[in-house]
Design a protein around this motif. Structure first.
Motif, short mmCIF file in Angstrom:
data_model
loop_
_atom_site.label_atom_id
_atom_site.label_comp_id
_atom_site.label_asym_id
_atom_site.label_seq_id
_atom_site.Cartn_x
_atom_site.Cartn_y
_atom_site.Cartn_z
N ILE A 167 -7.59 -2.41 -4.94
CA ILE A 167 -6.29 -2.73 -5.53
C ILE A 167 -5.22 -2.86 -4.45
N TRP B 185 -1.04 -10.24 -3.30
CA TRP B 185 -0.06 -10.60 -4.33
C TRP B 185 1.36 -10.51 -3.78
N GLY C 294 -3.11 -6.06 -3.99
CA GLY C 294 -1.66 -5.92 -4.01
C GLY C 294 -1.00 -6.51 -2.78
N CYS D 88 0.75 -3.26 -8.22
CA CYS D 88 -0.67 -3.33 -8.59
C CYS D 88 -1.29 -1.94 -8.69
#
Length: 232
Positions: A98, A105, A102, A83
């Motif tokens: 982010i 994710w 990330g 990411c």
């Protein structure tokens, strides 16, 4: 036969798959060079990712699927590193937002890995392969899968609380939880590491992951639309 892997079907060999993987890796590095030249921050992200990849490849005898340390490396590469690299490639720097996304994710990606491990728990245990779920055993693995996806939902809520609108916080989270309940029920109702129930669990987990991705895509599309519309 659709569920069988190419290696089992004889379409390729492990050595050939390994060679293809390394070729794709070198192609990716070659494509990354121009980006790193024009965007110096991308060089740092690519360097960290490369170190993680090499560590996961050479510091362990097993591959990403069967090594504890490599599972963590996989989380870093497909989570925060992926990411962050994408954001840097788009011309922005690495920020807290982010990294939080990330992390969430990466946890979601590992959930898919653990689902595959669970579906093959009996075979891998008989083969003496050690991974997170074979170490836990069947009953503890079921609790772990539910806890892991619940942990992802918490990270989802944290990200949307700080970086998204309240609508997507409650609406998206509500749909995600509602759709996750059948997955939890399927896991709980599985009473044996042998049989078709394990495949059903894996498919249920894949559907939950796919729904999460769908929510993200709709959310992204909505955000782009509202920005293009501007203030009314």
């Amino acid at each position: 036969t659709s569920g069988k892997k190419p290696l089992l079907l004889g379409w390729t060999t492990a050595e050939s798959a390994n060679h293809v993987g390394w070729i794709l890796c070198f192609i990716a590095i070659a494509l990354a060079v121009p980006v790193c030249i024009h965007q110096h921050e991308a060089l740092r992200v690519a360097g960290v990712t490369l170190v993680l990849f090499l560590a996961g490849s050479f510091l362990n005898k097993n591959n990403y699927k069967f090594s504890y340390f490599s599972e963590f490396i996989l989380f870093l590469i497909l989570g925060p590193a992926l990411c962050s690299g994408y954001q840097v490639a788009m011309g922005s720097g690495v920020d807290t937002e982010i990294l939080v996304f990330g992390t969430a994710w990466g946890v979601a990606v590992l959930f898919l890995l653990y689902m595959v491990q669970f579906a093959n728990l009996f075979e891998t245990s008989q083969a003496g392969i050690k991974n997170t779920l074979t170490k836990m055993g069947f009953d503890k693995s079921k609790k772990f899968l539910i806890a892991w996806w619940s942990f992802f939902i918490v990270l989802w809520m944290v990200y949307h609380y700080f970086y998204a609108s309240r609508f997507w916080l409650w609406f998206g989270t509500g749909i995600l939880i509602f759709w996750s309940v059948p997955t939890f029920i399927q896991i709980t109702n599985t009473h044996s590491p042998i049989g078709s129930d394990l495949t059903k669990v894996r498919k249920a987990g894949s559907r939950a992951f796919a729904l999460m991705v769908g929510i993200l895509m709709v959310e992204l599309g909505w955000n782009i639309y509202t920005k293009l519309q501007g203030p009314l």
